[in-house]
Write a protein that holds these residues in place. Structure first.
Motif, short mmCIF file in Angstrom:
data_model
loop_
_atom_site.label_atom_id
_atom_site.label_comp_id
_atom_site.label_asym_id
_atom_site.label_seq_id
_atom_site.Cartn_x
_atom_site.Cartn_y
_atom_site.Cartn_z
N GLY A 2 42.47 32.77 37.35
CA GLY A 2 41.19 33.76 37.21
C GLY A 2 41.33 34.45 35.82
N LEU A 3 42.45 35.05 35.60
CA LEU A 3 42.55 35.93 34.69
C LEU A 3 42.30 35.42 33.26
N VAL A 4 42.87 34.11 33.21
CA VAL A 4 42.90 33.35 32.16
C VAL A 4 41.34 33.00 31.80
N ARG A 5 40.91 32.50 32.82
CA ARG A 5 39.47 31.90 32.66
C ARG A 5 38.60 32.95 32.40
N GLU A 6 38.64 34.19 32.91
CA GLU A 6 37.77 35.19 32.57
C GLU A 6 38.18 35.78 30.99
N THR A 7 39.34 35.77 30.66
CA THR A 7 39.67 36.18 29.19
C THR A 7 38.94 35.28 28.19
N VAL A 8 39.39 33.96 28.59
CA VAL A 8 38.94 32.93 27.56
C VAL A 8 37.29 32.80 27.43
N THR A 9 36.67 32.92 28.59
CA THR A 9 35.14 33.14 28.66
C THR A 9 34.62 34.38 27.87
N TYR A 57 35.37 29.82 17.13
CA TYR A 57 34.41 29.30 18.04
C TYR A 57 34.76 27.88 18.56
N GLY A 58 34.91 26.87 17.64
CA GLY A 58 34.95 25.65 17.99
C GLY A 58 36.37 25.52 19.04
N VAL A 59 37.30 26.05 18.80
CA VAL A 59 38.71 25.94 19.68
C VAL A 59 38.29 26.85 21.04
N LEU A 60 37.46 27.82 21.01
CA LEU A 60 37.19 28.51 22.13
C LEU A 60 36.14 27.65 22.96
N VAL A 61 35.23 26.83 22.47
CA VAL A 61 34.26 26.16 23.10
C VAL A 61 34.92 24.93 23.78
N ARG A 98 22.33 29.19 32.81
CA ARG A 98 22.63 28.00 33.67
C ARG A 98 23.83 28.18 34.52
N GLY A 99 24.56 29.33 34.48
CA GLY A 99 25.88 29.49 35.41
C GLY A 99 27.04 28.86 34.80
N MET A 100 27.15 28.48 33.57
CA MET A 100 28.27 27.83 32.69
C MET A 100 29.29 28.70 32.40
N LEU A 101 29.00 30.04 32.37
CA LEU A 101 30.04 30.85 32.14
C LEU A 101 30.33 31.80 33.08
N VAL A 103 32.37 33.62 35.99
CA VAL A 103 33.80 33.66 36.39
C VAL A 103 33.65 34.46 38.12
N SER A 104 34.54 33.47 38.73
CA SER A 104 34.54 34.24 40.17
C SER A 104 34.91 35.58 40.33
N ARG A 105 34.38 36.38 41.06
CA ARG A 105 34.64 37.81 41.14
C ARG A 105 36.17 37.88 42.15
N GLU A 106 36.28 36.76 43.10
CA GLU A 106 37.44 36.82 43.77
C GLU A 106 38.71 36.63 43.11
N ALA A 107 39.04 35.87 41.89
CA ALA A 107 39.87 35.70 41.14
C ALA A 107 40.27 37.12 40.47
N THR A 108 39.38 38.10 40.27
CA THR A 108 39.95 39.21 39.39
C THR A 108 40.04 40.40 40.35
N ARG A 109 39.64 40.29 41.86
CA ARG A 109 39.98 41.41 42.61
C ARG A 109 41.33 41.46 43.01
#
Length: 115
Positions: A2-9, A57-61, A98-101, A103-109
């Protein structure tokens, strides 16, 4: 994860904004280069910056698309948006709506204490 997903986003959002700003700076540098002052300094400074942010930007996409399980067409559009000026901002806002970015709150709590 979850932390990786949030950071990368978050890095993706920052890169989208920074890429648009670097486009504006590069366009201003090009106006000065081809305008009456005929000074190439703006292009020499902002050209490499824009190029680096374009690649970031391309790598992060690609990273965000994998983490958020974007479709291939959505990923292709995100990559294509790096080319026209300011399109990265439009795509980022479209993806957020559209909700494509999301990040679930539960992963960061933090976990609740037991006992």
């Amino acid at each position: 994860m979850g932390l990786v997903r949030e950071t990368v986003t978050r890095l993706f959002v920052v890169a989208a904004i920074a890429e648009a700003i670097s486009w504006a700076a590069l366009l201003a540098g090009m106006a000065v280069k081809y305008g009456p002052p005929a000074n190439e300094l703006g292009v020499q400074i902002f050209g490499p910056i824009d190029g680096g942010l374009f690649v970031a930007y391309g790598v992060l996409v690609l990273a965000v698309a994998r983490l958020h399980r974007w479709s291939l067409p959505a990923t292709a559009v995100a990559l294509a948006c790096a080319v026209p000026p300011f399109a990265t901002l439009a795509f980022e806002r479209w993806a957020r709506r559209r909700g494509m970015l999301r990040v679930s709150r539960e992963a960061t709590r933090e976990p609740a204490t037991v006992g």
